[in-house]
Design a protein around this motif. Structure first.
Motif, PDB file in Angstrom:
ATOM      1  N   HIS A  49      -4.327   3.494   3.394  1.00 31.29           N
ATOM      2  CA  HIS A  49      -3.826   3.826   2.058  1.00 31.29           C
ATOM      3  C   HIS A  49      -5.017   4.024   1.129  1.00 31.29           C
ATOM      4  O   HIS A  49      -6.153   3.732   1.478  1.00 31.29           O
ATOM      5  CB  HIS A  49      -2.855   2.751   1.547  1.00 31.29           C
TER       6      HIS A  49
ATOM      7  N   GLN B  25       0.804   6.215  -4.233  1.00 36.21           N
ATOM      8  CA  GLN B  25       0.333   6.580  -2.903  1.00 36.21           C
ATOM      9  C   GLN B  25       0.990   7.912  -2.571  1.00 36.21           C
ATOM     10  O   GLN B  25       2.207   7.982  -2.401  1.00 36.21           O
ATOM     11  CB  GLN B  25       0.699   5.523  -1.858  1.00 36.21           C
TER      12      GLN B  25
ATOM     13  N   GLY C 214       0.833  -1.199   0.000  1.00 31.02           N
ATOM     14  CA  GLY C 214       0.000   0.000   0.000  1.00 31.02           C
ATOM     15  C   GLY C 214       0.861   1.240   0.000  1.00 31.02           C
ATOM     16  O   GLY C 214       0.699   2.112   0.833  1.00 31.02           O
ATOM     17  N   GLY C 215       1.798   1.296  -0.922  1.00 27.86           N
ATOM     18  CA  GLY C 215       2.729   2.418  -0.971  1.00 27.86           C
ATOM     19  C   GLY C 215       4.048   2.043  -0.323  1.00 27.86           C
ATOM     20  O   GLY C 215       4.404   0.878  -0.247  1.00 27.86           O
TER      21      GLY C 215
ATOM     22  N   LYS D 175      -1.196   8.435   8.994  1.00 31.27           N
ATOM     23  CA  LYS D 175      -1.641   7.042   8.960  1.00 31.27           C
ATOM     24  C   LYS D 175      -1.851   6.514  10.383  1.00 31.27           C
ATOM     25  O   LYS D 175      -2.831   5.813  10.656  1.00 31.27           O
ATOM     26  CB  LYS D 175      -0.636   6.174   8.204  1.00 31.27           C
TER      27      LYS D 175
ATOM     28  N   SER E 115      -1.236  -0.968  -4.951  1.00 29.63           N
ATOM     29  CA  SER E 115      -2.078  -1.525  -3.898  1.00 29.63           C
ATOM     30  C   SER E 115      -2.284  -2.997  -4.229  1.00 29.63           C
ATOM     31  O   SER E 115      -2.818  -3.339  -5.289  1.00 29.63           O
ATOM     32  CB  SER E 115      -3.421  -0.790  -3.844  1.00 29.63           C
TER      33      SER E 115
ATOM     34  N   THR F  15       3.470   1.533   5.824  1.00 30.16           N
ATOM     35  CA  THR F  15       2.569   0.460   6.239  1.00 30.16           C
ATOM     36  C   THR F  15       3.159  -0.327   7.399  1.00 30.16           C
ATOM     37  O   THR F  15       2.437  -0.725   8.310  1.00 30.16           O
ATOM     38  CB  THR F  15       2.231  -0.466   5.055  1.00 30.16           C
TER      39      THR F  15
ATOM     40  N   TYR G  76       4.684   0.838  -5.993  1.00 32.16           N
ATOM     41  CA  TYR G  76       3.808   1.355  -4.937  1.00 32.16           C
ATOM     42  C   TYR G  76       2.358   0.925  -5.147  1.00 32.16           C
ATOM     43  O   TYR G  76       1.434   1.562  -4.640  1.00 32.16           O
ATOM     44  CB  TYR G  76       3.917   2.878  -4.860  1.00 32.16           C
TER      45      TYR G  76
END
Length: 169
Positions: A77, A85, A8-9, A159, A95, A14, A93
């Motif tokens: 994300h 992202q 997710g990037g 995040k 997803s 993450t 990057y």
């Protein structure tokens, strides 16, 4: 114990979130999903390997289930942006969800279908887990080791705030 591989990037971002989740036993930054039979940061960032920056999440399914892991993943994300992202742009990057256990696939598909029902144009790839290549040691637990690094201070706190807002009481 169960394992899921998520992209997710940037894996620093993450990883930093999932290390804070109760029931997550280990988070390992790495690369997966490409054609190359090996992977390293320079090659993956060059975009020539087809690999994605991912994290391998090992979790105790008696403490946290896959459904909740996926809820967190989709909150932290943007699953509607192809190969991007934020300021991180490129196929590395993407997803993506790489699953090991075939019983996980209906859970994954249900989560994506829920998002689509909310009018989200989800582009997250879902595939059986390919070989996973552990990232270089300096990438592991990067945010904890480099709390003043500029990119991390820009990208990770929002995040973590989403994690606290949506998943703590």
């Amino acid at each position: 114990m169960q394992t899921i591989i998520l992209g997710g990037g940037c894996f620093w971002c993450t990883e930093a979130v999932f290390l804070k989740v109760k029931g997550v036993q280990a988070v390992t930054s790495g690369y997966a999903g490409g054609q190359a039979h090996t992977a390293d940061y320079e090659a993956v960032c060059g975009g020539d390997t087809g690999h994605v920056e991912v994290i391998k999440v090992d979790f105790d399914d008696k403490v946290i289930d896959l459904s909740t892991i996926l809820d967190i993943f989709f909150v932290i994300h943007d699953p509607t942006t192809l190969n991007r992202q934020g300021n991180d742009i490129g196929t590395q990057y993407a997803s993506v969800i790489f699953y090991h256990n075939d019983d996980d696939l209906p859970i994954i598909q249900q989560k994506i279908n829920q998002l689509k029902a909310d009018d989200m144009a989800v582009v997250t790839r879902v595939e059986k887990a390919p070989p996973f290549y552990v990232a270089e040691s300096y990438h592991q637990n990067f945010f904890a080791k480099n709390p003043t690094q500029g990119y991390c201070n820009f990208a990770i706190p929002p995040k973590l705030a989403k994690l606290r807002e949506k998943f703590t009481q």
